[in-house]
Motif scaffolding. Structure first.
Motif, PDB file in Angstrom:
ATOM      1  N   MET A   1       0.819  -1.194   0.000  1.00 16.95           N
ATOM      2  CA  MET A   1       0.000   0.000   0.000  1.00 16.95           C
ATOM      3  C   MET A   1       0.852   1.242   0.000  1.00 16.95           C
ATOM      4  O   MET A   1       0.721   2.116  -0.835  1.00 16.95           O
ATOM      5  N   PRO A   2       1.749   1.424   0.946  1.00 20.14           N
ATOM      6  CA  PRO A   2       2.509   2.654   1.001  1.00 20.14           C
ATOM      7  C   PRO A   2       3.760   2.619   0.142  1.00 20.14           C
ATOM      8  O   PRO A   2       4.115   1.614  -0.434  1.00 20.14           O
ATOM      9  N   MET A   3       4.464   3.771   0.095  1.00 25.36           N
ATOM     10  CA  MET A   3       5.718   3.879  -0.646  1.00 25.36           C
ATOM     11  C   MET A   3       6.773   4.370   0.334  1.00 25.36           C
ATOM     12  O   MET A   3       6.586   5.323   1.049  1.00 25.36           O
ATOM     13  N   ARG A   4       7.928   3.698   0.366  1.00 21.80           N
ATOM     14  CA  ARG A   4       8.909   4.048   1.374  1.00 21.80           C
ATOM     15  C   ARG A   4      10.317   3.631   0.985  1.00 21.80           C
ATOM     16  O   ARG A   4      10.534   2.897   0.037  1.00 21.80           O
ATOM     17  N   ILE A  66      -3.021   0.103  -6.366  1.00 19.23           N
ATOM     18  CA  ILE A  66      -3.602  -1.226  -6.451  1.00 19.23           C
ATOM     19  C   ILE A  66      -4.325  -1.417  -7.777  1.00 19.23           C
ATOM     20  O   ILE A  66      -4.371  -2.520  -8.335  1.00 19.23           O
ATOM     21  N   GLY A  67      -4.871  -0.325  -8.329  1.00 20.25           N
ATOM     22  CA  GLY A  67      -5.509  -0.414  -9.639  1.00 20.25           C
ATOM     23  C   GLY A  67      -4.521  -0.767 -10.731  1.00 20.25           C
ATOM     24  O   GLY A  67      -4.850  -1.495 -11.678  1.00 20.25           O
ATOM     25  N   GLU A  68      -3.301  -0.253 -10.601  1.00 23.33           N
ATOM     26  CA  GLU A  68      -2.249  -0.573 -11.568  1.00 23.33           C
ATOM     27  C   GLU A  68      -1.911  -2.062 -11.534  1.00 23.33           C
ATOM     28  O   GLU A  68      -1.725  -2.709 -12.569  1.00 23.33           O
ATOM     29  N   LEU A  69      -1.840  -2.616 -10.334  1.00 23.79           N
ATOM     30  CA  LEU A  69      -1.592  -4.058 -10.189  1.00 23.79           C
ATOM     31  C   LEU A  69      -2.688  -4.862 -10.865  1.00 23.79           C
ATOM     32  O   LEU A  69      -2.416  -5.795 -11.639  1.00 23.79           O
ATOM     33  N   TYR A  70      -3.937  -4.504 -10.596  1.00 23.18           N
ATOM     34  CA  TYR A  70      -5.077  -5.253 -11.145  1.00 23.18           C
ATOM     35  C   TYR A  70      -5.087  -5.189 -12.669  1.00 23.18           C
ATOM     36  O   TYR A  70      -5.271  -6.208 -13.341  1.00 23.18           O
ATOM     37  N   ALA A  71      -4.866  -4.003 -13.215  1.00 21.50           N
ATOM     38  CA  ALA A  71      -4.867  -3.849 -14.667  1.00 21.50           C
ATOM     39  C   ALA A  71      -3.745  -4.650 -15.310  1.00 21.50           C
ATOM     40  O   ALA A  71      -3.931  -5.258 -16.384  1.00 21.50           O
ATOM     41  N   PHE A  81       4.245 -12.968 -13.417  1.00 22.07           N
ATOM     42  CA  PHE A  81       4.753 -12.804 -12.058  1.00 22.07           C
ATOM     43  C   PHE A  81       4.489 -14.053 -11.224  1.00 22.07           C
ATOM     44  O   PHE A  81       3.502 -14.763 -11.426  1.00 22.07           O
ATOM     45  N   ASP A  82       5.392 -14.284 -10.253  1.00 20.99           N
ATOM     46  CA  ASP A  82       5.255 -15.435  -9.362  1.00 20.99           C
ATOM     47  C   ASP A  82       4.604 -15.066  -8.034  1.00 20.99           C
ATOM     48  O   ASP A  82       3.882 -15.871  -7.448  1.00 20.99           O
ATOM     49  N   VAL A  83       4.893 -13.874  -7.546  1.00 22.46           N
ATOM     50  CA  VAL A  83       4.321 -13.408  -6.281  1.00 22.46           C
ATOM     51  C   VAL A  83       3.890 -11.953  -6.460  1.00 22.46           C
ATOM     52  O   VAL A  83       4.647 -11.137  -7.002  1.00 22.46           O
ATOM     53  N   ILE A  84       2.683 -11.646  -6.013  1.00 24.82           N
ATOM     54  CA  ILE A  84       2.175 -10.280  -6.019  1.00 24.82           C
ATOM     55  C   ILE A  84       1.786  -9.903  -4.591  1.00 24.82           C
ATOM     56  O   ILE A  84       1.592 -10.782  -3.744  1.00 24.82           O
ATOM     57  N   VAL A  85       1.666  -8.595  -4.316  1.00 19.96           N
ATOM     58  CA  VAL A  85       1.402  -8.143  -2.945  1.00 19.96           C
ATOM     59  C   VAL A  85       0.252  -7.131  -2.931  1.00 19.96           C
ATOM     60  O   VAL A  85       0.466  -5.928  -2.760  1.00 19.96           O
ATOM     61  N   PRO A  86      -0.985  -7.588  -3.120  1.00 21.63           N
ATOM     62  CA  PRO A  86      -2.142  -6.680  -3.112  1.00 21.63           C
ATOM     63  C   PRO A  86      -2.622  -6.356  -1.699  1.00 21.63           C
ATOM     64  O   PRO A  86      -2.273  -7.036  -0.727  1.00 21.63           O
ATOM     65  N   SER A  87      -3.452  -5.334  -1.606  1.00 19.63           N
ATOM     66  CA  SER A  87      -4.084  -4.968  -0.340  1.00 19.63           C
ATOM     67  C   SER A  87      -5.340  -5.797  -0.113  1.00 19.63           C
ATOM     68  O   SER A  87      -5.933  -6.324  -1.049  1.00 19.63           O
ATOM     69  N   ASN A  88      -5.753  -5.895   1.146  1.00 20.00           N
ATOM     70  CA  ASN A  88      -6.806  -6.821   1.544  1.00 20.00           C
ATOM     71  C   ASN A  88      -8.105  -6.638   0.761  1.00 20.00           C
ATOM     72  O   ASN A  88      -8.752  -7.614   0.373  1.00 20.00           O
ATOM     73  N   TYR A  89      -8.513  -5.391   0.491  1.00 24.90           N
ATOM     74  CA  TYR A  89      -9.820  -5.194  -0.136  1.00 24.90           C
ATOM     75  C   TYR A  89      -9.829  -5.566  -1.610  1.00 24.90           C
ATOM     76  O   TYR A  89     -10.895  -5.611  -2.230  1.00 24.90           O
ATOM     77  N   TYR A  90      -8.655  -5.877  -2.183  1.00 28.22           N
ATOM     78  CA  TYR A  90      -8.600  -6.358  -3.558  1.00 28.22           C
ATOM     79  C   TYR A  90      -8.470  -7.881  -3.651  1.00 28.22           C
ATOM     80  O   TYR A  90      -8.597  -8.445  -4.733  1.00 28.22           O
ATOM     81  N   VAL A  91      -8.216  -8.537  -2.534  1.00 28.35           N
ATOM     82  CA  VAL A  91      -8.032  -9.990  -2.570  1.00 28.35           C
ATOM     83  C   VAL A  91      -9.272 -10.701  -3.119  1.00 28.35           C
ATOM     84  O   VAL A  91      -9.166 -11.522  -4.040  1.00 28.35           O
TER      85      VAL A  91
END
Length: 359
Positions: A1-4, A66-71, A81-91
């Motif tokens: 979710m965040p950027m750091r 998260i929209g970029e990941l979904y698209a 991809f082998d592993v992705i890291v989405p946020s809970n509300y997109y699971v």
């Protein structure tokens, strides 16, 4: 979710460095794990250790929303991809769209390290498709000089009498801000009915129409503005706040993070395996590697976010064992997950938020 963590950008583009030069035969023999993650959300040393342990390479790509990941997954990324890291509300949305595959729990011997609340989450019953990676909260960051007696409330944003003239920004994430407006109006942060959304939308339109509203500014940029005094109130994430405070103690001396009494977001970022992942066995090894206590603690010590790994808690830095990294019991009672939307409900929500943003 965040950027750091700008240090992560020292990696070359979206690729990690290879520690040694490989002959063509060696390169062909080595497997490669393709990881699609939020920017600045992985300790490079953890990647290097995984590569060394399993004699593999890791290629990292990053998404900013998260929209970029979904698209990307819809456009064929489910086989890239082998592993992705989405946020809970997109699971649930990823599961319903057939873009991810069930986990083989026999290949995850460290799965029992997860705290109970993350083993059987509402967004993924029995953890069939996802494994929690990091979790955190979304709250208000404010300048204590401008608000020496600030209430623990969204009123710092939504009440013109509470904040008549101090500059403030709100996030560009509609899920977060509609949830905040719903909570302030008494409908609960996790509101999911259209009538509540409409009331929230009206409040947000009124809010953005005030003279001291400075714009839609997301979690990391708003912290920089708060440190420089450009804004006095903003919405950000607990881990980003801690990270920025440690990097700039003077700039954050008068800034505080709080979870509003009316309710706020508890989010979870999870590891999932796309439906047609090229290396699913290696993906399971990576997920299980992150579940190891020492690795889980090192990840949180680097990101400043909370670990879902019960066995890792004793290895965390002291700062990560207390609020705001680890909310108190009273703060936890205020936290809620965002609802997962799809179909007609998602379309209605997006229309509402587009109107809020465009007016």
């Amino acid at each position: 979710m965040p950027m750091r963590k700008l240090a992560a950008l020292l990696q070359v583009g979206t690729l990690t460095f290879m520690s040694v030069a490989l002959t063509p035969a060696q390169a062909q023999a080595r497997e490669t794990l393709y990881l699609f993650n939020w920017s600045e959300y992985m300790d490079p040393e953890i990647i290097s250790e995984f590569e060394a342990r399993y004699d593999v390479d890791v290629v990292q790509s990053y998404f900013g929303t998260i929209g970029e990941l979904y698209a990307r997954l819809q456009a064929g990324g489910d086989s890239q991809f082998d592993v992705i890291v989405p946020s809970n509300y997109y699971v649930p949305r990823l599961v319903n769209a057939g873009l991810v595959q069930p986990l083989d729990k026999d290949k995850l011997p460290h799965l029992d390290n997860l705290m109970p609340r993350f083993s059987d989450p509402d967004y993924d019953p029995d953890g069939r498709y996802s494994v929690a990676y990091q979790w955190g909260t979304t709250g208000i960051v404010y300048d204590t000089r401008a608000f020496p007696d600030a209430p623990e409330s969204w009123s710092l944003l939504f009440d013109a009498d509470q904040n008549p003239d101090q500059p403030f920004a709100i996030q560009g994430d509609g899920n977060v801000m509609v949830g905040a407006a719903c909570a302030y109006l008494g409908h609960g942060y996790d509101c999911a009915d259209r009538e509540s959304w409409l009331e929230a939308g009206k409040l947000l339109l009124e809010t953005r129409g005030r003279s001291n509203f400075t714009g839609f500014v997301d979690g990391t940029p708003v912290l920089q503005q708060l440190a420089r005094g450009i804004n006095r109130v903003g919405v950000s994430f607990n881990g980003d706040f801690l990270n920025a405070r440690n990097e700039d103690p003077a700039g954050f001396e008068h800034l505080a993070y709080m979870i509003p009494q009316e309710g706020a977001e508890l989010w979870v970022d999870s590891m999932m395996i796309p439906k047609n992942a090229p290396h699913p066995d290696l993906a399971h090894k990576f997920i299980d590697f992150i579940l190891e206590p020492e690795i889980g603690a090192r990840l949180s010590n680097w990101t400043y976010y909370s670990t879902p790994n019960q066995a890792a808690l004793a290895l965390l830095d002291d700062e990560l064992r207390e609020s705001p990294s680890q909310p108190s019991e009273e703060e936890m009672a205020r936290l809620h997950a965002l609802p997962s939307l799809d179909g007609a409900e998602l379309a209605a929500f997006q229309q509402l938020w587009n109107e809020v943003r465009s007016r």
